[in-house]
Scaffold this motif. Structure first.
Motif, PDB file in Angstrom:
ATOM      1  N   UNK A  62       0.780  -1.028   0.118  1.00  0.00           N
ATOM      2  CA  UNK A  62      -0.120   0.095  -0.043  1.00  0.00           C
ATOM      3  C   UNK A  62       0.910   1.482   0.031  1.00  0.00           C
ATOM      4  N   UNK A  63       2.103   0.928   0.672  1.00  0.00           N
ATOM      5  CA  UNK A  63       2.506   2.418   0.766  1.00  0.00           C
ATOM      6  C   UNK A  63       4.084   2.708   0.090  1.00  0.00           C
ATOM      7  N   UNK A  64       3.888   1.582  -0.594  1.00  0.00           N
ATOM      8  CA  UNK A  64       5.517   1.105  -1.433  1.00  0.00           C
ATOM      9  C   UNK A  64       6.317   1.237  -1.062  1.00  0.00           C
ATOM     10  N   UNK A  65       6.167   0.588  -0.242  1.00  0.00           N
ATOM     11  CA  UNK A  65       7.607   0.298   0.694  1.00  0.00           C
ATOM     12  C   UNK A  65       9.065  -0.680   0.091  1.00  0.00           C
ATOM     13  N   UNK A  66       9.850  -0.617  -0.198  1.00  0.00           N
ATOM     14  CA  UNK A  66      11.069  -1.157  -0.479  1.00  0.00           C
ATOM     15  C   UNK A  66      11.416  -2.752   0.508  1.00  0.00           C
ATOM     16  N   UNK A  67      11.370  -3.378  -0.138  1.00  0.00           N
ATOM     17  CA  UNK A  67      12.122  -4.298   0.910  1.00  0.00           C
ATOM     18  C   UNK A  67      13.289  -3.826   1.433  1.00  0.00           C
ATOM     19  N   UNK A  68      14.257  -3.346   0.442  1.00  0.00           N
ATOM     20  CA  UNK A  68      15.672  -3.488   0.972  1.00  0.00           C
ATOM     21  C   UNK A  68      15.667  -1.862   0.953  1.00  0.00           C
ATOM     22  N   UNK A  69      16.401  -1.840   2.307  1.00  0.00           N
ATOM     23  CA  UNK A  69      16.413  -0.021   2.696  1.00  0.00           C
ATOM     24  C   UNK A  69      16.643  -1.128   3.650  1.00  0.00           C
ATOM     25  N   UNK A  70      17.008   0.630   4.614  1.00  0.00           N
ATOM     26  CA  UNK A  70      18.072   0.396   6.477  1.00  0.00           C
ATOM     27  C   UNK A  70      15.850  -0.038   6.860  1.00  0.00           C
ATOM     28  N   UNK A  71      16.587  -0.741   8.108  1.00  0.00           N
ATOM     29  CA  UNK A  71      15.502  -0.814   9.203  1.00  0.00           C
ATOM     30  C   UNK A  71      15.367  -0.295  10.400  1.00  0.00           C
ATOM     31  N   UNK A  72      16.276   0.640  10.892  1.00  0.00           N
ATOM     32  CA  UNK A  72      16.576   1.063  11.933  1.00  0.00           C
ATOM     33  C   UNK A  72      16.501   2.731  11.427  1.00  0.00           C
ATOM     34  N   UNK A  73      15.593   3.654  11.743  1.00  0.00           N
ATOM     35  CA  UNK A  73      15.751   5.168  12.270  1.00  0.00           C
ATOM     36  C   UNK A  73      17.339   5.547  12.071  1.00  0.00           C
ATOM     37  N   UNK A  74      18.091   6.173  12.421  1.00  0.00           N
ATOM     38  CA  UNK A  74      18.729   7.409  12.621  1.00  0.00           C
ATOM     39  C   UNK A  74      18.643   7.271  13.634  1.00  0.00           C
ATOM     40  N   UNK A  75      19.474   7.393  14.418  1.00  0.00           N
ATOM     41  CA  UNK A  75      19.223   7.979  16.494  1.00  0.00           C
ATOM     42  C   UNK A  75      18.702   9.855  16.262  1.00  0.00           C
ATOM     43  N   UNK A  76      17.550  10.102  16.383  1.00  0.00           N
ATOM     44  CA  UNK A  76      17.909  11.220  17.033  1.00  0.00           C
ATOM     45  C   UNK A  76      17.307  11.815  17.693  1.00  0.00           C
ATOM     46  N   UNK A 102      19.686  18.744   8.040  1.00  0.00           N
ATOM     47  CA  UNK A 102      21.340  18.502   8.163  1.00  0.00           C
ATOM     48  C   UNK A 102      20.548  17.266   9.193  1.00  0.00           C
ATOM     49  N   UNK A 103      20.878  18.070  10.362  1.00  0.00           N
ATOM     50  CA  UNK A 103      20.498  16.999  11.685  1.00  0.00           C
ATOM     51  C   UNK A 103      20.666  15.979  11.517  1.00  0.00           C
ATOM     52  N   UNK A 104      19.923  15.367  11.552  1.00  0.00           N
ATOM     53  CA  UNK A 104      19.489  13.727  10.688  1.00  0.00           C
ATOM     54  C   UNK A 104      20.633  12.965  10.086  1.00  0.00           C
ATOM     55  N   UNK A 105      21.469  13.893   9.204  1.00  0.00           N
ATOM     56  CA  UNK A 105      22.363  13.255   8.440  1.00  0.00           C
ATOM     57  C   UNK A 105      23.804  14.109   8.788  1.00  0.00           C
ATOM     58  N   UNK A 106      23.965  14.476  10.301  1.00  0.00           N
ATOM     59  CA  UNK A 106      25.019  14.458  11.566  1.00  0.00           C
ATOM     60  C   UNK A 106      24.444  13.145  12.360  1.00  0.00           C
ATOM     61  N   UNK A 107      25.385  12.002  12.691  1.00  0.00           N
ATOM     62  CA  UNK A 107      24.862  11.108  13.407  1.00  0.00           C
ATOM     63  C   UNK A 107      25.286  11.712  15.285  1.00  0.00           C
TER      64      UNK A 107
END
Lengths: 118, 250
Positions: free
Chosen positions: A63-77, A92-97
């Motif tokens: 339903x949501x067009x989710x790819x089966x391949x991809x991250x399974x963990x959101x970045x810690x934020x 950009x903060x989410x792109x800085x671990x």
């Protein structure tokens, strides 16, 4: 069979998510849910709740067009502030671990691996 | 090659051909190793492929590939950052020394990768958060950096040492004068501490007679000093042999 644990983790990951607005995070949560059910597959093979979850995940991913391949963990934020919602949900903060970790774990553990020589 | 794992285990491996070093939800690293001399199963790295997986609104999938005599300062699509997304600059390739040393910063996963060419072969080093390192499925497959080499791919270099410091047969023909004393002296110049980096260096010189391996061990240790988070663990010592002065056996 630990399907209830998978269910709980999925519900926790998606609580407060607005599905239409946060499809990326929704897909991440679904992939994690799917991964969790796969780990329990053997123990849960006769469990109705398990089979129900597996089918439900497939439907939702489709339903949501989710790819089966991809991250399974959101970045810690950090918890988003009202300013985050005003500017970008993908600031950009989410792109800085390290910055994204600052509140939860100011000193993350780092590991090292090296390969050299013959 | 010599492998230092995420858990600070130190091994010397054969692993000829292509092998995965890292395979998690964010990153895939594969090395290809080739034999260095006839008559020895020792190999060294001739090719390295790194795939940074597509990550939310930060970076597109990017592939970095290096081979002997081709250490590019860019991904295979020619770009030097993470693409068109909002956080593209959270992934960058930087050339530190042309043809010899590149560094890849992946800030969105808190990861730094160093690739060098020393002599004819490549070296690899990575610093990665533990949470990222552990983001993989149980059935995701082999990762040399995680659990080391399979047992049947490990080499016992004490066999070479037990040989009295003489080279394996074919290498001995190529470098008849390269004896243990010479190798030890050369390695001591760059690596004064008798740790496993020093011993790797001696092993490599005895195996190949190629002095470049002295530098490879030296730079590998420099990378440890730059990338390892625990100063107390920079050096690793052989567990079953004698310990250096001032260091008692655990």
């Amino acid at each position: 069979c630990r399907i209830l644990k998978c269910n709980s983790e999925y519900l926790a990951a998606t609580s407060g998510l607005h599905v239409d607005e946060e499809s990326v995070e929704f897909c991440i949560a679904l992939r994690a849910y799917s991964q969790c059910t796969r780990k329990t597959a053997r123990a849960c093979r006769g469990d109705l709740a398990y089979h129900s979850a597996v089918h439900g995940i497939e439907d939702l991913m489709s339903q949501h067009n989710c790819s089966k391949v991809g991250p399974t963990h959101p970045p810690p934020r950090t918890q988003p502030t009202s300013l985050d919602f005003m500017v970008h949900s993908d600031a950009p903060e989410m792109c800085n671990y390290e910055k994204s970790l600052q509140q939860k774990a100011p000193h993350p553990n780092y590991t090292h691996c090296g390969l050299f020589g013959d | 090659p010599h492998l230092r794992t995420f858990t600070d285990d130190f091994q010397t491996c054969k692993v000829r051909g292509a092998w995965p070093l890292i395979d998690n939800d964010y990153l895939f690293v594969q090395v290809t190793n080739v034999a260095v001399v006839q008559g020895s199963s020792a190999t060294a790295t001739s090719k390295l492929t790194v795939i940074f997986k597509n990550f939310q609104n930060c970076v597109d999938q990017k592939v970095y590939q290096a081979e002997t005599d081709d250490l590019p300062a860019a991904f295979i699509d020619g770009s030097r950052n993470g693409g068109e997304k909002h956080g593209a600059n959270s992934l960058t390739v930087t050339e530190k020394a042309a043809g010899q040393y590149i560094e890849i910063q992946a800030k969105y996963i808190g990861t730094t990768i160093v690739v060098r060419q020393v002599g004819r072969y490549l070296t690899f080093a990575v610093r990665m958060p533990e949470l990222i390192m552990r983001s993989f499925e149980d059935n995701q497959g082999l990762q040399l950096c995680l659990k080391g080499c399979p047992t049947n791919e490990r080499m016992d270099w004490r066999l070479v040492e037990a040989d009295g410091g003489h080279l394996p047969s074919q290498a001995a023909v190529a470098h008849p004068s390269f004896m243990r004393e010479t190798a030890t002296a050369k390695c001591r110049e760059k690596l004064p501490v008798d740790d496993l980096y020093f011993r790797s260096c001696v092993f490599d010189l005895l195996t190949t007679g190629d002095l470049n391996f002295t530098l490879a061990a030296y730079y590998a240790f420099e990378d440890v000093k730059n990338l390892h988070s625990n100063k107390e663990k920079f050096h690793i010592y052989e567990r079953t042999a004698d310990f250096p002065p001032g260091n008692s056996a655990p």
